[in-house]
Design an enzyme around this catalytic site. Structure first.
Site, PDB file in Angstrom:
ATOM      1  N   ASN A 102      -1.837 -11.072   8.141  1.00  0.00           N
ATOM      2  CA  ASN A 102      -2.861 -10.068   8.384  1.00  0.00           C
ATOM      3  C   ASN A 102      -4.201 -10.509   7.785  1.00  0.00           C
ATOM      4  O   ASN A 102      -4.280 -10.818   6.592  1.00  0.00           O
ATOM      5  CB  ASN A 102      -2.466  -8.738   7.737  1.00  0.00           C
ATOM      6  CG  ASN A 102      -3.481  -7.642   8.009  1.00  0.00           C
ATOM      7  OD1 ASN A 102      -3.645  -7.222   9.152  1.00  0.00           O
ATOM      8  ND2 ASN A 102      -4.187  -7.195   6.976  1.00  0.00           N
ATOM      9  N   GLU A 103      -5.227 -10.563   8.613  1.00  0.00           N
ATOM     10  CA  GLU A 103      -6.599 -10.787   8.160  1.00  0.00           C
ATOM     11  C   GLU A 103      -6.783 -11.968   7.202  1.00  0.00           C
ATOM     12  O   GLU A 103      -7.169 -11.780   6.035  1.00  0.00           O
ATOM     13  CB  GLU A 103      -7.142  -9.506   7.513  1.00  0.00           C
ATOM     14  CG  GLU A 103      -7.121  -8.323   8.450  1.00  0.00           C
ATOM     15  CD  GLU A 103      -7.795  -7.079   7.888  1.00  0.00           C
ATOM     16  OE1 GLU A 103      -8.081  -7.045   6.680  1.00  0.00           O
ATOM     17  OE2 GLU A 103      -8.060  -6.145   8.659  1.00  0.00           O
TER      18      GLU A 103
ATOM     19  N   TYR B 205     -12.892  -2.137  12.671  1.00  0.00           N
ATOM     20  CA  TYR B 205     -13.296  -0.928  11.958  1.00  0.00           C
ATOM     21  C   TYR B 205     -14.741  -0.518  12.208  1.00  0.00           C
ATOM     22  O   TYR B 205     -15.053   0.651  12.255  1.00  0.00           O
ATOM     23  CB  TYR B 205     -13.084  -1.096  10.443  1.00  0.00           C
ATOM     24  CG  TYR B 205     -11.630  -0.985  10.051  1.00  0.00           C
ATOM     25  CD1 TYR B 205     -11.072   0.239   9.710  1.00  0.00           C
ATOM     26  CD2 TYR B 205     -10.803  -2.108  10.044  1.00  0.00           C
ATOM     27  CE1 TYR B 205      -9.740   0.359   9.379  1.00  0.00           C
ATOM     28  CE2 TYR B 205      -9.459  -1.996   9.697  1.00  0.00           C
ATOM     29  CZ  TYR B 205      -8.936  -0.758   9.366  1.00  0.00           C
ATOM     30  OH  TYR B 205      -7.611  -0.642   9.042  1.00  0.00           O
TER      31      TYR B 205
ATOM     32  N   HIS C 288       0.881  -9.276   4.359  1.00  0.00           N
ATOM     33  CA  HIS C 288      -0.275  -8.374   4.297  1.00  0.00           C
ATOM     34  C   HIS C 288      -0.771  -8.376   2.841  1.00  0.00           C
ATOM     35  O   HIS C 288      -0.569  -7.413   2.103  1.00  0.00           O
ATOM     36  CB  HIS C 288       0.114  -6.975   4.777  1.00  0.00           C
ATOM     37  CG  HIS C 288      -1.061  -6.127   5.197  1.00  0.00           C
ATOM     38  ND1 HIS C 288      -1.168  -5.548   6.442  1.00  0.00           N
ATOM     39  CD2 HIS C 288      -2.175  -5.764   4.535  1.00  0.00           C
ATOM     40  CE1 HIS C 288      -2.300  -4.852   6.518  1.00  0.00           C
ATOM     41  NE2 HIS C 288      -2.939  -4.978   5.368  1.00  0.00           N
TER      42      HIS C 288
ATOM     43  N   GLU D 204      -5.242  -2.486  14.101  1.00  0.00           N
ATOM     44  CA  GLU D 204      -5.758  -1.528  13.114  1.00  0.00           C
ATOM     45  C   GLU D 204      -7.097  -0.992  13.576  1.00  0.00           C
ATOM     46  O   GLU D 204      -7.928  -1.738  14.106  1.00  0.00           O
ATOM     47  CB  GLU D 204      -5.992  -2.175  11.734  1.00  0.00           C
ATOM     48  CG  GLU D 204      -4.756  -2.403  10.914  1.00  0.00           C
ATOM     49  CD  GLU D 204      -5.048  -3.082   9.574  1.00  0.00           C
ATOM     50  OE1 GLU D 204      -6.116  -2.818   8.974  1.00  0.00           O
ATOM     51  OE2 GLU D 204      -4.213  -3.881   9.137  1.00  0.00           O
TER      52      GLU D 204
ATOM     53  N   ASN E 194      -8.007  -6.309  14.390  1.00  0.00           N
ATOM     54  CA  ASN E 194      -8.282  -5.185  13.487  1.00  0.00           C
ATOM     55  C   ASN E 194      -9.787  -4.915  13.560  1.00  0.00           C
ATOM     56  O   ASN E 194     -10.589  -5.752  13.145  1.00  0.00           O
ATOM     57  CB  ASN E 194      -7.909  -5.514  12.039  1.00  0.00           C
ATOM     58  CG  ASN E 194      -6.410  -5.672  11.839  1.00  0.00           C
ATOM     59  OD1 ASN E 194      -5.620  -5.499  12.768  1.00  0.00           O
ATOM     60  ND2 ASN E 194      -6.013  -6.011  10.623  1.00  0.00           N
TER      61      ASN E 194
ATOM     62  N   GLN F  42       0.802  -1.222   0.000  1.00  0.00           N
ATOM     63  CA  GLN F  42       0.000   0.000   0.000  1.00  0.00           C
ATOM     64  C   GLN F  42       0.841   1.280   0.000  1.00  0.00           C
ATOM     65  O   GLN F  42       0.324   2.345  -0.342  1.00  0.00           O
ATOM     66  CB  GLN F  42      -0.950  -0.007   1.206  1.00  0.00           C
ATOM     67  CG  GLN F  42      -1.988  -1.111   1.101  1.00  0.00           C
ATOM     68  CD  GLN F  42      -2.938  -1.165   2.282  1.00  0.00           C
ATOM     69  OE1 GLN F  42      -2.630  -1.774   3.304  1.00  0.00           O
ATOM     70  NE2 GLN F  42      -4.088  -0.527   2.165  1.00  0.00           N
TER      71      GLN F  42
ATOM     72  N   ARG G 221       3.709  -0.075  13.094  1.00  0.00           N
ATOM     73  CA  ARG G 221       3.450  -1.388  12.501  1.00  0.00           C
ATOM     74  C   ARG G 221       3.611  -1.293  10.990  1.00  0.00           C
ATOM     75  O   ARG G 221       2.895  -0.533  10.330  1.00  0.00           O
ATOM     76  CB  ARG G 221       2.039  -1.864  12.847  1.00  0.00           C
ATOM     77  CG  ARG G 221       1.678  -3.171  12.182  1.00  0.00           C
ATOM     78  CD  ARG G 221       0.317  -3.736  12.597  1.00  0.00           C
ATOM     79  NE  ARG G 221       0.049  -4.928  11.809  1.00  0.00           N
ATOM     80  CZ  ARG G 221      -1.076  -5.164  11.134  1.00  0.00           C
ATOM     81  NH1 ARG G 221      -2.092  -4.314  11.187  1.00  0.00           N
ATOM     82  NH2 ARG G 221      -1.211  -6.251  10.413  1.00  0.00           N
TER      83      ARG G 221
HETATM   84  C1  GBH Z   1      -7.977  -3.521   6.608  1.00  0.00           C
HETATM   85  O1  GBH Z   1      -9.003  -4.465   6.386  1.00  0.00           O
HETATM   86  C2  GBH Z   1      -6.702  -3.894   5.881  1.00  0.00           C
HETATM   87  O2  GBH Z   1      -5.860  -4.676   6.717  1.00  0.00           O
HETATM   88  C3  GBH Z   1      -5.928  -2.685   5.417  1.00  0.00           C
HETATM   89  O3  GBH Z   1      -4.903  -3.080   4.555  1.00  0.00           O
HETATM   90  C4  GBH Z   1      -6.879  -1.708   4.764  1.00  0.00           C
HETATM   91  O4  GBH Z   1      -6.227  -0.633   4.167  1.00  0.00           O
HETATM   92  C5  GBH Z   1      -7.847  -1.256   5.815  1.00  0.00           C
HETATM   93  O5  GBH Z   1      -8.558  -2.333   6.281  1.00  0.00           O
HETATM   94  C6  GBH Z   1      -8.889  -0.260   5.337  1.00  0.00           C
HETATM   95  O6  GBH Z   1      -9.792  -0.868   4.461  1.00  0.00           O
HETATM   96  O7  GBH Z   1     -15.910  -3.524   0.031  1.00  0.00           O
HETATM   97  O8  GBH Z   1     -18.068  -3.783   1.098  1.00  0.00           O
HETATM   98  O9  GBH Z   1     -16.816  -5.748   0.424  1.00  0.00           O
HETATM   99  C7  GBH Z   1     -10.200  -4.197   7.103  1.00  0.00           C
HETATM  100  C8  GBH Z   1     -11.269  -5.241   6.877  1.00  0.00           C
HETATM  101  C9  GBH Z   1     -12.699  -6.208   5.266  1.00  0.00           C
HETATM  102  C10 GBH Z   1     -12.827  -3.893   5.645  1.00  0.00           C
HETATM  103  C11 GBH Z   1     -13.335  -6.028   3.910  1.00  0.00           C
HETATM  104  C12 GBH Z   1     -13.465  -3.694   4.302  1.00  0.00           C
HETATM  105  C13 GBH Z   1     -14.673  -4.699   2.481  1.00  0.00           C
HETATM  106  C14 GBH Z   1     -16.099  -4.385   2.511  1.00  0.00           C
HETATM  107  N1  GBH Z   1     -11.941  -5.033   5.616  1.00  0.00           N
HETATM  108  N2  GBH Z   1     -14.200  -4.867   3.874  1.00  0.00           N
HETATM  109  S1  GBH Z   1     -16.785  -4.367   0.886  1.00  0.00           S
END
Ligand code: GBH
Length: 475
Positions: free
Chosen positions: A162-163, A308, A118, A374, A306, A16, A73
């Site tokens: 990661n994830e 969000y 990642h 995260e 992580n 990224q 990180r």
């Molecule tokens: C993280 O994933 C990543 O680790 C990181 O690299 C990334 O930049 C960051 O989030 C911000 O996105 O498009 O409606 O299908 C977070 C988990 C799972 C959140 C997938 C977004 C996609 C939803 N992500 N989800 S959709």
């Protein structure tokens, strides 16, 4: 409010930010391949150049110091270190780059946390089946050992993968992340998740046996999960849909590692039942862990989360006759209309969801030490350097973390904001900005400028990290 030594960090990932996709002998990764195909990423953008961190690391360091972070990180690029994915050929320029980054951080008194994977698998390994191939676990283990051996004298906090959820589901079922596979049946996603758990466990055991004795570090995997609550708390079906969803998201990876060495029982029961209904009666679509391999249980020295956003959950998953991980889960996600939406549609702002998720983890996974690896807020469209909403987001979220620690007794050890700076946001390209620093992608120098939210985060860090430093009792 925050224990002494609490980690105040920000996070990034190699693909990224680094750019330099062909610099100094880096090999191609699946994200190079995927983003170079048309129609995969917003505006057909890619990470060829990104924030130029490969060239401009000193700028990143300056940003880290301006924020006053205690921890940073980052992820190392497998294909930059091992261009064909194997230890047969080491790219010494790649090693030098990460040595510089790690050494500079330590000199500046910033502790590195390093992620080995990642989302950026070397293309050479994808060509041999990638994460669907059982061989990937041993290949990942060799790569991990190489990194532990090369950087482990200085890096004490490691994330293997990661994830895994995102790689498995978005990469192999939805096809919206590299390698872009849209495989029906759920089988591919489950297989990838399985091989990621095997790979992680092998690497943890390697660290435990060969590196921990002299390096004394900690190793975990970063698990992403939304906080989930039943839409109608009194409706039994919503309650069980929520439990199922949590099992298929958080539980898929956390249960084997922290609880039983195997998948949540409900996952296996549901997948087996749905397989029968759809006329599969041979082996389960959810793989079984072999007794001949090192155990999965106990392979995390802390819980890396992580977080969000949050969702309300109700039963059913629309009308799907197609068997998939999503249809097995049998849960529909609903947004609570009271939750504000950030710049991206999936990111509803729910700071209290983090507190609840932390308590859930404490209760269900034996009260582990937790690092929030995260958490962040996105801007899209019109650019606001005075990003008031994001500042508020961080303030509120951090206050929920404080409550989790002081009122709920959750053992939280650190918090990493996503992200240090605007960067290549996967399928959304550069259209979505998660940074504490703005990056000008039209500028040759990729100028970084601190957002207002960066200033607010810096203030919070200063306030909380100095609260233990009262006058010395002898003075
Ligand atoms: C993280 O994933 C990543 O680790 C990181 O690299 C990334 O930049 C960051 O989030 C911000 O996105 O498009 O409606 O299908 C977070 C988990 C799972 C959140 C997938 C977004 C996609 C939803 N992500 N989800 S959709």
């Amino acid at each position: 409010m925050f224990p002494r030594g609490f980690a105040w960090g920000a996070a990034t990932a190699a693909y990224q930010i680094e750019g330099g996709w062909q610099a100094d002998g880096r090999g191609p990764s699946i994200w190079d391949t995927f983003s170079h195909e048309t129609g995969r990423v917003f505006g057909d953008q890619n990470g060829d150049v990104a924030c130029k961190s490969y060239e401009l690391w000193e700028e990143d360091l300056r940003s880290i110091l301006q924020l006053g972070l205690t921890h940073y990180r980052l992820s190392v690029s497998w294909a930059r270190l091992l261009p064909d994915g194997t230890t047969q050929h080491v790219n010494h320029k790649g090693v030098e780059y990460y040595n510089k980054v790690i050494d500079n951080l330590l000199t500046a008194n910033v502790t590195p946390m390093v992620t080995l994977y990642h989302f950026d698998l070397p293309q050479a390994l994808q060509d041999q089946g990638g994460w669907k191939s059982p061989n990937i676990a041993a290949l990942f283990d060799s790569y991990a050992r190489f990194c532990f051996q090369t950087f482990g004298d200085r890096v004490k906090l490691w994330i293997t993968i990661n994830e895994p959820y995102v790689c498995a589901k978005l990469g192999h079922e939805d096809g919206i992340h590299a390698p872009g596979l849209e495989e029906p049946g759920g089988r591919a996603a489950y297989l990838v998740g399985h091989n990621m758990l095997r790979a992680h466990a092998l690497a943890w055991h390697s660290y435990d046996a060969f590196f921990r004795p002299k390096h004394e570090g900690l190793v975990s995997l970063a698990i992403n999960s939304d906080w989930l609550e039943p839409l109608e708390p009194d409706c039994a079906e919503d309650v069980s849909a929520t439990e199922r969803h949590l099992a298929f998201t958080l539980g898929w990876f956390a249960w084997p590692v922290f609880v039983s060495g195997d998948y949540p029982e409900i996952m296996r029961a549901v997948i087996d039942a749905n397989s029968k209904t759809h006329g599969f009666n041979s082996e389960s679509r959810l793989p079984i862990f072999s007794k001949d391999e090192p155990p999965i249980l106990g392979t995390a020295d802390f819980f890396a989360l992580n977080y969000y956003t949050s969702r309300k959950v109700t039963s059913g998953c629309g009308h799907s006759d197609i068997l998939s991980m999503k249809s097995d889960r049998g849960a529909q996600e609903v947004l609570d209309p009271s939750w504000p939406i950030s710049g991206v549609s999936w990111l509803a702002v729910v700071p209290h969801g983090l507190r609840r998720l932390l308590s859930y983890i404490k209760k269900n996974f034996s009260d582990p030490a937790i690092y929030i690896t995260e958490n962040g807020f996105a801007q899209v469209g019109s650019l606001e350097m005075e990003d008031v909403q994001r500042g508020k987001f961080y303030t509120e979220t951090i206050s929920e973390v404080a409550k989790a620690i002081t009122e709920d007794g959750v053992n939280v050890r650190g918090y990493f904001a996503w992200s240090l700076m605007d960067n290549f946001e996967w399928a959304d390209g550069y259209s979505v900005r998660f940074g504490l620093f703005h990056v000008d992608f039209s500028d040759e120098k990729r100028k970084r400028t601190m957002y207002r939210s960066g200033r607010e985060y810096a203030k919070l860090i200063l306030k909380y990290s100095t609260e233990h430093e009262g006058p010395h009792p002898n003075h």
